[in-house]
Design an enzyme around this catalytic site. Sequence first.
Site, PDB file in Angstrom:
ATOM      1  N   ARG A 228     -47.156  58.237 -11.082  1.00  0.00           N
ATOM      2  CA  ARG A 228     -47.537  57.163 -12.011  1.00  0.00           C
ATOM      3  C   ARG A 228     -48.402  57.716 -13.124  1.00  0.00           C
ATOM      4  O   ARG A 228     -49.361  58.436 -12.871  1.00  0.00           O
ATOM      5  CB  ARG A 228     -48.310  56.061 -11.298  1.00  0.00           C
ATOM      6  CG  ARG A 228     -47.399  55.296 -10.389  1.00  0.00           C
ATOM      7  CD  ARG A 228     -48.084  54.165  -9.684  1.00  0.00           C
ATOM      8  NE  ARG A 228     -47.282  53.885  -8.508  1.00  0.00           N
ATOM      9  CZ  ARG A 228     -47.527  52.954  -7.626  1.00  0.00           C
ATOM     10  NH1 ARG A 228     -48.581  52.172  -7.781  1.00  0.00           N
ATOM     11  NH2 ARG A 228     -46.746  52.766  -6.598  1.00  0.00           N
TER      12      ARG A 228
ATOM     13  N   SER B 293     -45.192  49.786  -9.812  1.00  0.00           N
ATOM     14  CA  SER B 293     -45.570  48.749  -8.856  1.00  0.00           C
ATOM     15  C   SER B 293     -46.402  47.630  -9.485  1.00  0.00           C
ATOM     16  O   SER B 293     -45.947  46.956 -10.400  1.00  0.00           O
ATOM     17  CB  SER B 293     -46.291  49.409  -7.693  1.00  0.00           C
ATOM     18  OG  SER B 293     -46.242  48.605  -6.566  1.00  0.00           O
ATOM     19  N   HIS B 294     -47.647  47.484  -9.031  1.00  0.00           N
ATOM     20  CA  HIS B 294     -48.500  46.389  -9.506  1.00  0.00           C
ATOM     21  C   HIS B 294     -49.288  46.778 -10.755  1.00  0.00           C
ATOM     22  O   HIS B 294     -50.048  45.957 -11.268  1.00  0.00           O
ATOM     23  CB  HIS B 294     -49.467  46.008  -8.400  1.00  0.00           C
ATOM     24  CG  HIS B 294     -50.265  47.183  -7.945  1.00  0.00           C
ATOM     25  ND1 HIS B 294     -49.697  48.203  -7.225  1.00  0.00           N
ATOM     26  CD2 HIS B 294     -51.536  47.533  -8.171  1.00  0.00           C
ATOM     27  CE1 HIS B 294     -50.606  49.127  -7.004  1.00  0.00           C
ATOM     28  NE2 HIS B 294     -51.739  48.748  -7.565  1.00  0.00           N
TER      29      HIS B 294
ATOM     30  N   ASP C  56     -45.561  41.491  -6.388  1.00  0.00           N
ATOM     31  CA  ASP C  56     -45.906  42.472  -7.423  1.00  0.00           C
ATOM     32  C   ASP C  56     -44.662  42.846  -8.223  1.00  0.00           C
ATOM     33  O   ASP C  56     -43.565  42.326  -7.973  1.00  0.00           O
ATOM     34  CB  ASP C  56     -46.627  43.696  -6.826  1.00  0.00           C
ATOM     35  CG  ASP C  56     -45.706  44.624  -6.052  1.00  0.00           C
ATOM     36  OD1 ASP C  56     -44.620  44.178  -5.627  1.00  0.00           O
ATOM     37  OD2 ASP C  56     -46.067  45.805  -5.876  1.00  0.00           O
TER      38      ASP C  56
ATOM     39  N   ASP D  81     -42.574  45.317  -8.398  1.00  0.00           N
ATOM     40  CA  ASP D  81     -41.359  45.834  -7.745  1.00  0.00           C
ATOM     41  C   ASP D  81     -41.040  45.127  -6.425  1.00  0.00           C
ATOM     42  O   ASP D  81     -40.147  45.562  -5.691  1.00  0.00           O
ATOM     43  CB  ASP D  81     -41.455  47.352  -7.553  1.00  0.00           C
ATOM     44  CG  ASP D  81     -42.583  47.769  -6.613  1.00  0.00           C
ATOM     45  OD1 ASP D  81     -43.617  47.069  -6.576  1.00  0.00           O
ATOM     46  OD2 ASP D  81     -42.429  48.797  -5.929  1.00  0.00           O
TER      47      ASP D  81
ATOM     48  N   ASP E 207     -42.496  44.697  -3.438  1.00  0.00           N
ATOM     49  CA  ASP E 207     -42.818  45.082  -2.061  1.00  0.00           C
ATOM     50  C   ASP E 207     -44.108  44.410  -1.571  1.00  0.00           C
ATOM     51  O   ASP E 207     -44.311  44.246  -0.382  1.00  0.00           O
ATOM     52  CB  ASP E 207     -42.859  46.611  -1.863  1.00  0.00           C
ATOM     53  CG  ASP E 207     -43.693  47.339  -2.889  1.00  0.00           C
ATOM     54  OD1 ASP E 207     -44.238  46.689  -3.804  1.00  0.00           O
ATOM     55  OD2 ASP E 207     -43.802  48.581  -2.789  1.00  0.00           O
ATOM     56  N   ARG E 208     -44.988  44.002  -2.516  1.00  0.00           N
ATOM     57  CA  ARG E 208     -46.222  43.315  -2.114  1.00  0.00           C
ATOM     58  C   ARG E 208     -46.078  41.810  -2.250  1.00  0.00           C
ATOM     59  O   ARG E 208     -45.314  41.335  -3.090  1.00  0.00           O
ATOM     60  CB  ARG E 208     -47.384  43.727  -3.014  1.00  0.00           C
ATOM     61  CG  ARG E 208     -47.707  45.184  -2.965  1.00  0.00           C
ATOM     62  CD  ARG E 208     -48.894  45.453  -3.865  1.00  0.00           C
ATOM     63  NE  ARG E 208     -49.205  46.874  -3.816  1.00  0.00           N
ATOM     64  CZ  ARG E 208     -50.408  47.380  -4.003  1.00  0.00           C
ATOM     65  NH1 ARG E 208     -51.419  46.582  -4.277  1.00  0.00           N
ATOM     66  NH2 ARG E 208     -50.601  48.668  -3.940  1.00  0.00           N
TER      67      ARG E 208
ATOM     68  N   THR F 198     -53.109  55.699   4.639  1.00  0.00           N
ATOM     69  CA  THR F 198     -52.599  54.771   3.628  1.00  0.00           C
ATOM     70  C   THR F 198     -51.307  55.298   3.006  1.00  0.00           C
ATOM     71  O   THR F 198     -51.208  56.476   2.687  1.00  0.00           O
ATOM     72  CB  THR F 198     -53.671  54.588   2.541  1.00  0.00           C
ATOM     73  OG1 THR F 198     -54.783  53.917   3.127  1.00  0.00           O
ATOM     74  CG2 THR F 198     -53.142  53.767   1.374  1.00  0.00           C
TER      75      THR F 198
ATOM     76  N   GLU G 238     -50.110  46.998   5.665  1.00  0.00           N
ATOM     77  CA  GLU G 238     -51.295  47.552   5.039  1.00  0.00           C
ATOM     78  C   GLU G 238     -52.128  46.408   4.478  1.00  0.00           C
ATOM     79  O   GLU G 238     -51.598  45.344   4.151  1.00  0.00           O
ATOM     80  CB  GLU G 238     -50.900  48.480   3.895  1.00  0.00           C
ATOM     81  CG  GLU G 238     -50.087  49.673   4.333  1.00  0.00           C
ATOM     82  CD  GLU G 238     -49.929  50.679   3.207  1.00  0.00           C
ATOM     83  OE1 GLU G 238     -50.684  51.663   3.203  1.00  0.00           O
ATOM     84  OE2 GLU G 238     -49.080  50.488   2.333  1.00  0.00           O
TER      85      GLU G 238
ATOM     86  N   SER H  80     -53.241  46.223   1.667  1.00  0.00           N
ATOM     87  CA  SER H  80     -52.975  46.093   0.235  1.00  0.00           C
ATOM     88  C   SER H  80     -51.793  45.156  -0.038  1.00  0.00           C
ATOM     89  O   SER H  80     -50.974  45.420  -0.900  1.00  0.00           O
ATOM     90  CB  SER H  80     -52.719  47.469  -0.350  1.00  0.00           C
ATOM     91  OG  SER H  80     -51.700  48.123   0.385  1.00  0.00           O
TER      92      SER H  80
ATOM     93  N   LYS I 246     -42.234  48.259   2.511  1.00  0.00           N
ATOM     94  CA  LYS I 246     -42.801  46.939   2.696  1.00  0.00           C
ATOM     95  C   LYS I 246     -41.936  45.969   1.906  1.00  0.00           C
ATOM     96  O   LYS I 246     -41.277  46.355   0.953  1.00  0.00           O
ATOM     97  CB  LYS I 246     -44.259  46.909   2.257  1.00  0.00           C
ATOM     98  CG  LYS I 246     -44.580  47.505   0.898  1.00  0.00           C
ATOM     99  CD  LYS I 246     -46.092  47.578   0.738  1.00  0.00           C
ATOM    100  CE  LYS I 246     -46.510  47.988  -0.669  1.00  0.00           C
ATOM    101  NZ  LYS I 246     -46.631  49.458  -0.798  1.00  0.00           N
TER     102      LYS I 246
HETATM  103  C1  VG1 Z   1     -52.144  51.661  -2.834  1.00  0.00           C
HETATM  104  C2  VG1 Z   1     -52.417  50.935  -1.540  1.00  0.00           C
HETATM  105  C3  VG1 Z   1     -51.460  51.406  -0.460  1.00  0.00           C
HETATM  106  C4  VG1 Z   1     -50.010  51.231  -0.937  1.00  0.00           C
HETATM  107  C5  VG1 Z   1     -49.822  51.954  -2.259  1.00  0.00           C
HETATM  108  C6  VG1 Z   1     -48.449  51.758  -2.840  1.00  0.00           C
HETATM  109  O1  VG1 Z   1     -52.398  53.038  -2.671  1.00  0.00           O
HETATM  110  O2  VG1 Z   1     -53.748  51.121  -1.123  1.00  0.00           O
HETATM  111  O3  VG1 Z   1     -51.706  50.683   0.717  1.00  0.00           O
HETATM  112  O4  VG1 Z   1     -49.107  51.746   0.010  1.00  0.00           O
HETATM  113  O5  VG1 Z   1     -50.785  51.477  -3.206  1.00  0.00           O
HETATM  114  O6  VG1 Z   1     -48.126  50.395  -3.006  1.00  0.00           O
HETATM  115  P1  VG1 Z   1     -53.774  53.740  -3.156  1.00  0.00           P
HETATM  116  O7  VG1 Z   1     -53.593  55.202  -2.894  1.00  0.00           O
HETATM  117  O8  VG1 Z   1     -53.938  53.398  -4.596  1.00  0.00           O
HETATM  118  O9  VG1 Z   1     -54.856  53.119  -2.343  1.00  0.00           O
HETATM  119  V1  VG1 Z   1     -47.142  49.909  -4.310  1.00  0.00           V
HETATM  120  O10 VG1 Z   1     -46.738  48.293  -4.108  1.00  0.00           O
HETATM  121  O11 VG1 Z   1     -48.201  50.273  -5.546  1.00  0.00           O
HETATM  122  O12 VG1 Z   1     -45.880  50.906  -4.264  1.00  0.00           O
HETATM  123 CO    CO Z   2     -45.258  47.553  -5.251  1.00  0.00          CO
END
Ligand code: VG1
Ligand code: CO
Length: 566
Positions: free
Chosen positions: A27, A121-122, A292, A294, A296-297, A361, A380, A382, A393
């Site tokens: 990213r 993602s988000h 979110d 994409d 998954d959340r 994580t 998770e 998150s 997810k």
């Molecule tokens: C975050 C979350 C983690 C999740 C990841 C990807 O990672 O804490 O639980 O799996 O995002 O989610 P980090 O390293 O920033 O804490 V997604 O929906 O952004 O693919």
């Molecule tokens: Co996501």
Amino acid sequence: MDITPIPVVTVQTSPYDDQRPGTSGLRRRTVIFESKRNYLQNFIQSVLSSIDLRDRQGCTMVVGSDGRYFSRTAIEVIVQMAAANGIGRLVIGHNGLLSTPAVSCIIRKIKAIGGIILTASHNPGGPGGDFGIKFNVANGGPAPDVVTDKIHQISRTLEEYAICPDLRIDLSRLGRQDFDLENKFKPFRVEIVDSVDVYLSMLRSIFDFSSIKGLLTGPEQLKIRIDAMNGVMGPYVRRILCDELGAPANSAVNCVPLEDFGGQHPDPNLTYASSLVEAMKGGEYGFGAAFDGDGDRYMILGQNGFFVNPSDSLAVIAANVSCIPYFKQMGVRGFARSMPTSTALDKVAKAMKVAIYETPTGWKFFGNLMDSGRCSLCGEESFGTGSDHIREKDGLWAVLVWLSIMAARKQGVEEIVRDHWARLGRNYYCRFDYEGVDPRAAFFMMRDLEAVITDKPFIGQQFAVGNHVYSVEKTENYEYIDPVDGSVAKNQGLRILFTDGSRIIFRLSGTGSTGATIRIYAESYERDPEKHSKENQAVLGPLIAIALKISEIHERTGRKGPTVIT
Ligand code: VG1
Ligand code: CO
């Protein structure tokens, strides 16, 4: 098929040293991908080269995006490079759109070698936002560390990439497009598929659609409000919740995927999904959810805006698996949660006598557990929950799980959660995020904090806050040994466990695009049902105060408080 074969060319390039994928994919600010010469091409070549040439030849890959700005450009480059690198077939979502869970589902269904998802993602999108590339492997899950390490290694010495610059596809035309290439590889095929079809038929095999439909359309119809946050989930929500399951069209909002998500964070939490929270507070709807970018959340809200903490959502789902035909049929082999996720799930596992695993994580750590039949349900803190139906997810799956539970138990969201707490106790939980911190300050803070908490005298130390005394039982820099392949993941977060079961955890995020993000997680367990209606901050305030004090986070980062609290 085109008559003149399409040329394949090799382009000289210079490597970058910052293309190590993070918690899930690479990213960066969109402008990095747009303006740094070959930044995208280099990474895609590294991903393709990480697959053995013999495996690559003639194989199938899946490609999709969450619709954010720069996705179409990236898909065009990926198609041209996949062809030049010997991939036989690409399956791409209509107009380039596929949610992350849909990609995982399609990879598994058609036995593809992997997939590429264009998403951050988000994180916000658009020219001033973020762009990202996730790479999933043949089991449908995010590439594990061995693969991402290899990609990083390749990217650091890359000197050239292969591409078919004249190859053009039409993302809006469903069906096959075949191309004859000017090289030794077989003809190259692109298939544009409906974004929802395959995923929908999988959901049909997991849930009892008629019971959910009964809940959403019956005489005592449950009114729902679903916010797709202008991300990829719009088409899925409309087709599955409205067309298939009968929710009225006006239950679904922000369902047109926008390149910049309407200027918002497509992040389903109380801060960024505030318009959903407001709508729910009106009391008109009995169930609310947001996703979110994409897909998954997810976040679940009950009537009047009752918030379901994601760790609780996981625990409630685990305790109610018998409401889901998929689990009734397959049984439940084990549960898993990421380390910072609250231990509410552990209480369920104990009560049900089901095995439980704790992982670092990131969804990639659940893959081996599920592939080896050790884990059926995981999640998770998150806002991510999933099961072994795919290897990601899955936000909409979680929504259908909740609706199934509500249909079976004939209870509202809040009632279900409160019953759960009354039975197994409540795990108060919160997370503080400090975003965009100076990376050096973050690094030194973590280094010094590790020294403080792992110093012998720290164990047994007591912290008195108000009338509560917390005694340190155990501290560590969390390390995980995968029970399946023995691989070791070090440095996965600093944690302090107290004798009363409370926990404080510090971690550096692996998904940000600028600066560092420090996350502080705090958890406290309360068995007494009389004490289950307190404000989160009232219960967790003392732990947070301890965390701020021992880490000196405000002094060291120059911040007065977190960017986001969830
Ligand atoms: C975050 C979350 C983690 C999740 C990841 C990807 O990672 O804490 O639980 O799996 O995002 O989610 P980090 O390293 O920033 O804490 V997604 O929906 O952004 O693919
Ligand atoms: Co996501």
